[in-house]
Enzyme design. Structure first.
Site, PDB file in Angstrom:
ATOM      1  N   GLY A 170       0.988  -0.827   0.064  1.00  0.00           N
ATOM      2  CA  GLY A 170       0.298   0.158   0.349  1.00  0.00           C
ATOM      3  C   GLY A 170       0.855   1.325   0.150  1.00  0.00           C
ATOM      4  CB  CYS A 171      -0.365   4.646  -1.005  1.00  0.00           C
ATOM      5  SG  CYS A 171      -1.763   5.160  -0.336  1.00  0.00           S
ATOM      6  CG  PHE A 172      -1.076   5.484   4.110  1.00  0.00           C
ATOM      7  CD1 PHE A 172      -0.078   6.623   4.803  1.00  0.00           C
ATOM      8  CD2 PHE A 172      -2.687   5.320   4.115  1.00  0.00           C
ATOM      9  CE1 PHE A 172      -1.278   7.992   4.491  1.00  0.00           C
ATOM     10  CE2 PHE A 172      -3.403   6.813   4.281  1.00  0.00           C
ATOM     11  CZ  PHE A 172      -2.744   7.753   4.141  1.00  0.00           C
TER      12      PHE A 172
END
Length: 368
Positions: A170-172
């Site tokens: 994921g981006c986070f």
């Protein structure tokens, strides 16, 4: 499952362009993947899959992103994908990839999945974290969950190179783990009290309409969400624990900010050695990432801005130390749709095919 690549990455295969199917082509992840592959010297888009847009001509449906090869969006039938592609990039809602991936692997298609379906080594943990998706699906693929490689490219390159299934982070987690992992690996920070404060643009929520992301709701405002139990917390903890060699827990709080692209993660931890300076900690990052062109480590006192990485596959890292409290402050910016999603997916494709990790990926933003 055989650990060896299903598609050889050497010899004559290196000379020709490999064919890539993009499934979920009309979402933000799919659109960005197609845009990146358009400029890639070794890959070409050969199949477009989608259910809502099935039967539509791509160039008519998306005239702002035309393909040289006139393709029609098709229902993602595994047999048709196998006939048209060597690799598949899946950009589907959480839960849907798990229904397609086993069939693609049976047809000898190597897969990069941009969803969360195979990010966890344990199917049970995925079912707990993604309880809503799990309640409407029947999954019985614990072996695939264990064998899928977590696609944080700078930390899993060797495993990715031999993988048949890669689960892109994921981006986070990407923006949080890149600055944090070097200090966990070296044992330089205390295991307790790690705090991650992250801020992202509205495109992180995907293309499907949501009230929270309406202009009237998000503009001129900033707001936290998922303050307790956000799904990405356990994803961050999984790799952090693996690298540290024991269980790591973090406090993670995401925020929505009124911009389309960009993600800033600020990570706080306490140094074991209070004598370490910001210069020392910058040296740690430089040593870990010296051979990774996707990562820029900034000089002490220079702090990153999301605009610096917009539309690129770069991550800018910076570090500061508060001597009064021995607190380590780590900062990282990425474009949430490129390095935080589709760009990292293409980076994994490169590695799977034996190519330089950053081949064909944008490194420089248009500023301002």
């Amino acid at each position: 499952m055989d650990k060896k690549p299903l598609i050889p990455a050497t010899g004559s295969n290196m000379k020709a362009q490999k064919r890539v199917a993009v499934i979920g082509a009309s979402g933000y992840g799919g659109l960005q993947t197609i845009r990146l592959l358009q400029d890639h010297p070794k890959f070409r888009v050969s199949f477009l899959g989608g259910k809502r847009s099935s039967g539509k001509s791509w160039n008519q449906f998306f005239p702002f992103l035309p393909l040289d090869e006139h393709l029609t969006i098709q229902d993602p039938n595994p047999q048709k994908i196998a006939e048209a592609a060597d690799y598949a990039v899946l950009s589907l809602p959480n839960g849907e990839s798990s229904q397609l991936v086993p069939k693609l692997l049976e047809h000898k298609i190597r897969v990069v999945d941009l969803s969360a379906d195979f990010r966890y080594r344990s199917l049970e943990q995925w079912s707990q974290v993604y309880a809503h998706e799990s309640s409407r699906l029947h999954r019985n693929d614990p072996v695939l969950c264990k064998e899928a490689v977590y696609g944080l490219a700078e930390w899993k390159e060797e495993e990715i190179s031999h993988a048949n299934l890669v689960a892109a982070p994921g981006c986070f987690p990407t923006a949080s783990l890149l600055p944090l992992l070097p200090f966990l690996k070296q044992g330089l920070i205390e295991e307790e009290g790690i705090i991650i404060d992250a801020k992202t643009g509205t495109s992180g929520g995907g293309r499907a309409p949501k009230e929270t992301f309406l202009l009237a709701e998000a503009s001129e405002s900033i707001s936290p969400y998922g303050v307790v139990g956000h799904r990405h917390t356990s994803e961050i903890e999984q790799l952090a624990s693996e690298i540290a060699g024991h269980t790591i827990q973090v406090q993670f709080t995401p925020h929505l900010v009124p911009m389309v692209r960009g993600l800033l993660a600020t990570v706080y931890g306490r140094l074991r050695d209070p004598g370490l300076t910001a210069e020392d900690c910058t040296t740690v990052l430089e040593a870990i990432y010296r051979d990774h062109k996707t990562i820029n480590v900034l000089p002490v006192g220079t702090y990153p801005a999301t605009k610096w990485v917009k539309n690129t596959n770069k991550a800018f890292l910076s570090v500061q130390v508060e001597p009064r409290t021995s607190r380590l402050i780590l900062m990282c910016v990425v474009d949430n749709l490129v390095k935080g999603q589709a760009g990292q997916g293409v980076q994994c494709l490169n590695i799977m095919d034996g190519l330089p990790a950053n081949m064909g990926l944008p490194n420089t933003t248009f500023y301002p």
